[in-house]
Design an enzyme around this catalytic site. Structure first.
Site, mmCIF file in Angstrom:
data_model
loop_
_atom_site.group_PDB
_atom_site.id
_atom_site.type_symbol
_atom_site.label_atom_id
_atom_site.label_comp_id
_atom_site.label_asym_id
_atom_site.label_seq_id
_atom_site.Cartn_x
_atom_site.Cartn_y
_atom_site.Cartn_z
ATOM 1 C CD GLU A 181 -51.209 -51.729 -0.186
ATOM 2 O OE1 GLU A 181 -51.709 -52.889 0.411
ATOM 3 O OE2 GLU A 181 -49.967 -51.868 -0.617
ATOM 4 C CD GLU A 382 -47.313 -49.585 1.776
ATOM 5 O OE1 GLU A 382 -47.028 -50.838 1.190
ATOM 6 O OE2 GLU A 382 -48.064 -49.055 2.522
HETATM 7 O O1 IFM Z 1 -47.259 -54.002 5.465
HETATM 8 C C1 IFM Z 1 -48.146 -53.737 4.225
HETATM 9 C C2 IFM Z 1 -48.607 -52.530 4.309
HETATM 10 O O2 IFM Z 1 -49.469 -52.351 5.135
HETATM 11 C C3 IFM Z 1 -49.268 -52.251 3.019
HETATM 12 N N1 IFM Z 1 -48.719 -52.660 1.818
HETATM 13 C C4 IFM Z 1 -48.029 -53.685 1.722
HETATM 14 C C5 IFM Z 1 -47.080 -53.898 3.002
HETATM 15 C C6 IFM Z 1 -46.467 -55.294 2.943
HETATM 16 O O3 IFM Z 1 -47.281 -56.363 2.982
#
Ligand code: IFM
Length: 477
Positions: A181, A382
């Site tokens: 990200e 994710e």
């Molecule tokens: O916890 C975060 C993660 O570190 C990166 N993506 C989003 C998740 C939730 O906010």
């Protein structure tokens, strides 16, 4: 809150497996170093920007830090056993840069690398595919002091660090993500200041985004040279961006936010260019003079896969003339040059983060990346949700989280049906952890963590996910 009108979520598979995923579909769960490891000053680890940020008053809820977190550094073998009990096929973790290369330059720290060697061995010993992320936001503090990601040199430092990790773990790790990200690192870290290092400078955020991508490209080249067989990718957090109405003004607002949130990264990495409309939108912020010859060629070095993190959708509208500006319009924002765009809430159910639940947005996102950008295999690296959890008689019945996973897995299956080469899915997160500026107040885990005792309790969603993995699919509704 659970919706009482919804059928009981556990047992949703009892009708037989109707939505089968492709053979070999990689079912996993993800975490990140600073969010779970703890042991912040052990084994030669030095400070990252998140240590500094979380120890600065007022930066995180309750002053929470990652000093102890889930104490995974000490409990790793038990945590891997838990993963095996859940039947995970893969585990996506990140390596802490300040643990393996204290200070962010020079030689590797053998003790730090050894932790990841043991983790990888433990995973392989349990038949779990390790998936390694090189950078999940924990820049060594001395590199921030030297300019951080807005400084070009940081990209080179990242490539050097990558080489150290590749040399140590390249023989055992097949799947590699360079950055997690980068939008968050750049625009929350240097734009809004909500994340470490907490700077509020739009131009610095744009430069940071570029140098993160440059570091990604250099890291891919280093990995490719030393590990030709490795599967290399980047993970982007992507959002469908929808105009609130069909007015031309709202469509333009959506275009601008889409450029900053999505195309800022997709275009350089997968097309080797910045979108021209993005450059025009950012004209008052930067002249892109930080982009050097060959940068975009490096950034677009071919990959083997693309990782997508999906949580929600943005619905946006143009500013209303004469309307009193909202508080966030005056505060530094993560949307340099587009601070006047309004983010609209639709009144649909939200998670504990106040993020709207929008499973169809996952299909849209996957289809878009496949249709507009690449034929490469895609992975949801994710996806998940925070909800308030309550332990009753030693159990956590997280029906809301389970329903969130269920709806998004149905969306993932629909995307595959529509021709998207989706090869895997990683739940965020394996266990509750340090949710950055929110500290420990938001729980994303499938496994509940009691932070006082460090006891782990698999929630109902974890048991359900284990069954999804076992059956390689879901029952039709
Ligand atoms: O916890 C975060 C993660 O570190 C990166 N993506 C989003 C998740 C939730 O906010």
């Amino acid at each position: 809150m659970s919706d009482p009108s919804r059928p009981p979520a556990v047992g949703v598979l009892d009708q037989g497996t109707d939505l089968t995923f492709p053979p070999g579909f990689l079912w996993g769960a993800a975490t990140a170093a600073y969010q779970i490891e703890g042991a912040a000053t052990e084994g030669g680890r030095t400070r990252s920007i998140w240590d500094t940020f979380s120890h600065t008053e007022g930066r995180t809820v309750g002053g929470h830090t990652g000093d102890v977190a889930c104490d995974h550094f000490h409990r790793m073998p038990d945590d891997v056993r838990l993963m095996a009990e859940l039947g995970l096929k893969s585990y996506r973790f990140s390596v802490s840069w300040p643990r393996v290369q204290p200070g962010g330059s020079g030689a590797a720290n053998a003790e730090g690398l050894d932790f990841y060697r043991r983790l990888v061995d433990e995973l392989l010993g349990h038949g779990i595919e390790p998936w390694l992320t090189l950078y999940h936001w924990d820049l060594p503090q001395p590199l921030e002091d030297a300019g951080g990601w807005p400084a070009r040199d940081t990209a080179g430092r990242f490539a050097d660090y990558t080489q150290l990790v590749a040399d140590a773990l390249g023989d055992r790790v097949r799947y590699w993500t360079t950055l997690n990200e980068p939008w968050c690192s750049a625009f929350l870290g240097y734009g809004s200041g909500a994340h470490a290092p907490g700077r509020t400078d739009g131009a610095a955020a744009v430069r940071a985004g570029h140098h993160l991508m440059l570091g990604h490209g250099l890291a891919v080249q280093a990995l490719r040279a030393s590990r030709p067989e490795a599967q290399l990718g980047i993970t982007l957090n992507l959002y469908p961006v929808t105009p609130a109405t069909d007015s031309a003004a709202d469509a333009n607002a959506a275009r601008r936010i889409d450029a900053l949130a999505n195309r800022f990264f997709l275009d350089p990495v997968l097309r080797g260019s910045y979108p021209t409309d993005l450059q025009a939108d950012l004209a008052s912020v930067t002249d892109f003079g930080h982009v050097c010859d060959d940068d975009l060629e490096i950034i677009s070095t071919p990959l083997d896969l693309v990782g997508i993190n999906y949580y929600s959708r943005h619905v946006v509208a143009a500013p209303v003339e004469g309307e009193q500006p909202e508080e966030y319009w005056r505060a530094p924002t993560c949307w340099p040059g587009s601070e006047d765009v309004r983010f609209v809430t639709r009144g649909v159910p939200v998670t504990d983060m106040d993020w709207e639940i929008d499973a169809p947005g996952l299909v849209e996102t996957l289809e878009r990346v496949h249709r507009e950008y690449t034929d490469l295999p895609l992975y949801v690296t994710e996806n998940g949700s925070a909800f308030v959890d309550v332990v009753v008689d030693g159990q956590v019945d997280d029906a809301d989280r389970l329903a969130y996973f269920d709806s998004h897995l149905r969306a993932a299956h629909a995307a595959i049906g529509a021709g998207v080469p989706l090869r895997g899915y990683f739940a965020w997160s394996l266990m509750d952890n340090f949710e950055w500026a929110w500290g420990y107040t938001k729980r994303f885990g499938m496994v509940y963590v009691d932070y006082d005792s460090q006891i782990r309790i698999p929630k109902a969603s974890a048991r359900w996910y284990a069954e999804v993995i076992r059956r390689n699919g879901l029952a039709a509704q």
